[in-house]
Design an enzyme around this catalytic site. Structure first.
Site, PDB file in Angstrom:
ATOM      1  N   GLU A 213       0.888  -1.178   0.000  1.00 16.66           N
ATOM      2  CA  GLU A 213       0.000   0.000   0.000  1.00 16.66           C
ATOM      3  C   GLU A 213       0.913   1.211   0.000  1.00 16.66           C
ATOM      4  O   GLU A 213       1.439   1.600   1.044  1.00 16.66           O
ATOM      5  CB  GLU A 213      -0.892  -0.024   1.257  1.00 16.66           C
ATOM      6  CG  GLU A 213      -1.857  -1.193   1.310  1.00 16.66           C
ATOM      7  CD  GLU A 213      -3.110  -0.973   0.453  1.00 16.66           C
ATOM      8  OE1 GLU A 213      -3.401   0.176   0.104  1.00 16.66           O
ATOM      9  OE2 GLU A 213      -3.776  -1.978   0.120  1.00 16.66           O
ATOM     10  N   CYS A 247      -2.222   9.582   2.552  1.00 14.12           N
ATOM     11  CA  CYS A 247      -1.725   8.960   1.319  1.00 14.12           C
ATOM     12  C   CYS A 247      -2.631   9.257   0.136  1.00 14.12           C
ATOM     13  O   CYS A 247      -2.167   9.394  -0.984  1.00 14.12           O
ATOM     14  CB  CYS A 247      -1.592   7.460   1.500  1.00 14.12           C
ATOM     15  SG  CYS A 247      -3.116   6.706   2.064  1.00 14.12           S
TER      16      CYS A 247
END
Ligand code: NAD
Length: 459
Positions: A213, A247
């Site tokens: 991720e 993010c």
């Protein structure tokens, strides 16, 4: 005992425990997820306090983005786990008449979860929920940059689980490196693309499966028909939550040149209404995680034209929500993921130019598009590859357990949340159960075998 020895001992104890098959019982998994839920409920105030110390997160932000989201994930998984974990019967091919095709979800074994600092609670605990739901044992390595949350995770695990089932190993890259040398069964990494490559290289040595991720620059397109005030509010929310250290924050804005000025004016209004006229004096405005990141971000403040914000307080690691106009692709702020409260504005006249510019760069983790025109939506969604995103919103796609969350290309591989977490941490073992009541001879070497096979396996 050296750090390496103690890490090896934890992994070995977990593997030993895994082979007792206790984690394969669904009731055991549900009981442990229930224990985890109680442990989080009991520590809600401690979590908020640790997040306040590490990142100056407000209680509202801490609850919505770190605690509440974990509760939602837990209840969704607890509710559905029995159904997902059941072996599933699948159809059988014509050549396989008489047999049964079965898919058995099985845990990998011992999973390592490496977490970053920006949502240090949620990004450690959410993957853990998936790992335990799927029947694995787990080792979590929290981020060393958020030490209060890291200590709290360790304490919570020690008070809730046996270390042979769930353990936390604290430390920085050296500890991660040592963990990655172990014979693990799954690695789930959240962090930067740079470290993601190091993790994948380590995993390749033992062919350990990985989920990565990662991050990157997530574009946000504001088309000329977008309702600008609403778009500006939703963009300001996505950009400045956690002081931009998200993010999936919109990294930069691509706005149609005809509506740029109006959009910037609405963006300034949204910032002022969320954080006040003096955000640096707002006790609930997030801080930058470290001096290194503060200095890196401060270096971008002279890029383009400053349209809003720009003030900083180095001793408290605060940077105002900032808007930078007249930005071009060759400026430093466009060369790396910003990961801070700086919003560069670029313009386009023709939508395909914006799409081409995005496609000339690595595939982003998220993309946001503000338009009500469905043709424009279809065009952008089919022309750009990205991990996930929203039309007419930001961030919200990751807050639902029904959508898989993950990147593509340089922004990562694999996904999780809800059922996707269960799948990520499970190997789908396929088994054909053959009947002994009869035996088709055509598969054996024989005179007429080929003819029958040609009929059954037609192109
Ligand atoms: P990072 O890559 O520096 O660190 C992440 C973790 O890896 C930490 O636990 C750290 O200790 C460990 N680590 C650091 N160096 C290592 C090495 N050489 N070998 C092994 N492990 C090492 O990332 P970060 O600064 O904590 O987080 C910011 C990055 O994470 C941003 O790029 C952001 O976009 C990304 N991110 C992605 C997601 C997502 O869900 N896709 C979520 C949050 C953050």
């Amino acid at each position: 005992m050296t750090v390496n020895d103690s890490i090896a001992a934890i992994v070995s104890a977990q593997q030993h425990f895994f082979h007792k098959d206790i984690t394969k019982e669904i009731d055991f998994r549900l009981q442990q997820l229930g224990k985890l839920r109680q442990a989080v409920i009991a520590r809600e105030n401690d979590i908020m306090e640790a997040l306040r110390k590490d990142l100056n997160k407000s209680e509202q932000e801490a609850f919505s983005t770190e605690i509440g989201i974990v509760y939602k994930e837990l209840s969704f998984i607890i509710k559905n786990l029995k159904r997902w974990a059941k072996p599933k019967r699948v159809k059988t091919a014509l050549t396989h008449v008489g047999s049964k095709g079965m898919v058995y979800p099985e845990p990998y074994g011992t999973a390592l979860i490496i977490a970053p600092w920006n949502y240090p609670w949620q990004l450690a605990i959410s993957p853990l929920i998936g790992a335990l739901a799927a029947g694995n044992t787990a080792i979590v390595k929290p981020s060393e940059l958020t030490p209060n949350v890291s200590r709290l995770i360790t304490a919570m695990f020690e008070e809730t689980f046996d270390p042979e089932y769930v353990a936390s190993v604290e430390g920085g890259p050296e500890v991660s490196t040592s963990l990655l040398e172990q014979p693990l069964d799954y690695i789930f990494f959240t962090g930067s693309t740079h470290v993601g490559k190091i993790v994948m290289e380590a995993a390749a040595k033992q062919l350990t499966p990985v989920t990565l991720e990662l991050g990157g620059k997530s574009p946000c397109i504001v088309h000329e028909d977008a309702p600008l005030a609403l778009a500006a509010s939703r963009i300001a929310f996505g950009k400045y939550t956690n002081a931009g250290q998200t993010c999936v924050a919109p990294d930069y804005i691509l706005v149609h040149s005809q509506v740029k000025e109006k959009f910037i004016s609405h963006l300034k209004d949204a910032i002022t209404s969320f954080y006040g006229k003096e955000p640096l004096a707002n006790p609930d405005y997030g801080r930058i995680v470290s001096e290194k990141h503060f200095d890196r971000l401060s270096g971008f403040l002279n890029n383009g034209t400053l349209r809003h914000g720009g003030n900083t307080l180095r001793d408290r690691l605060l940077i105002e929500p900032t808007v930078l106009d007249d930005i071009t692709w060759d400026m430093p702020v466009m060369e790396e993921e910003i990961f801070g409260p700086l919003c560069p504005i670029l313009t386009y006249d023709q939508l395909h130019e914006a799409v081409q510019a995005i496609n000339a760069r690595p595939k982003p983790l998220a993309l946001y598009l503000f338009t009500e025109n469905e043709d424009v939506q279809d065009y952008v969604l089919s022309s750009v590859s990205f991990g996930g995103g929203c039309v007419n919103d930001t961030l919200m796609h990751l807050a639902t357990p029904f959508l898989p969350f993950g990147g593509v290309g340089e922004s990562g591989m694999g996904s999780y949340h809800g059922e996707y977490s269960f799948h990520t941490f499970s190997h789908m073992k396929s088994v054909l159960k053959q009947t002994n009541r009869f035996d088709f001879k055509f598969r054996y070497p024989s005179k007429n075998g080929l003819g029958i096979l040609k009929k059954l396996m037609k192109p």
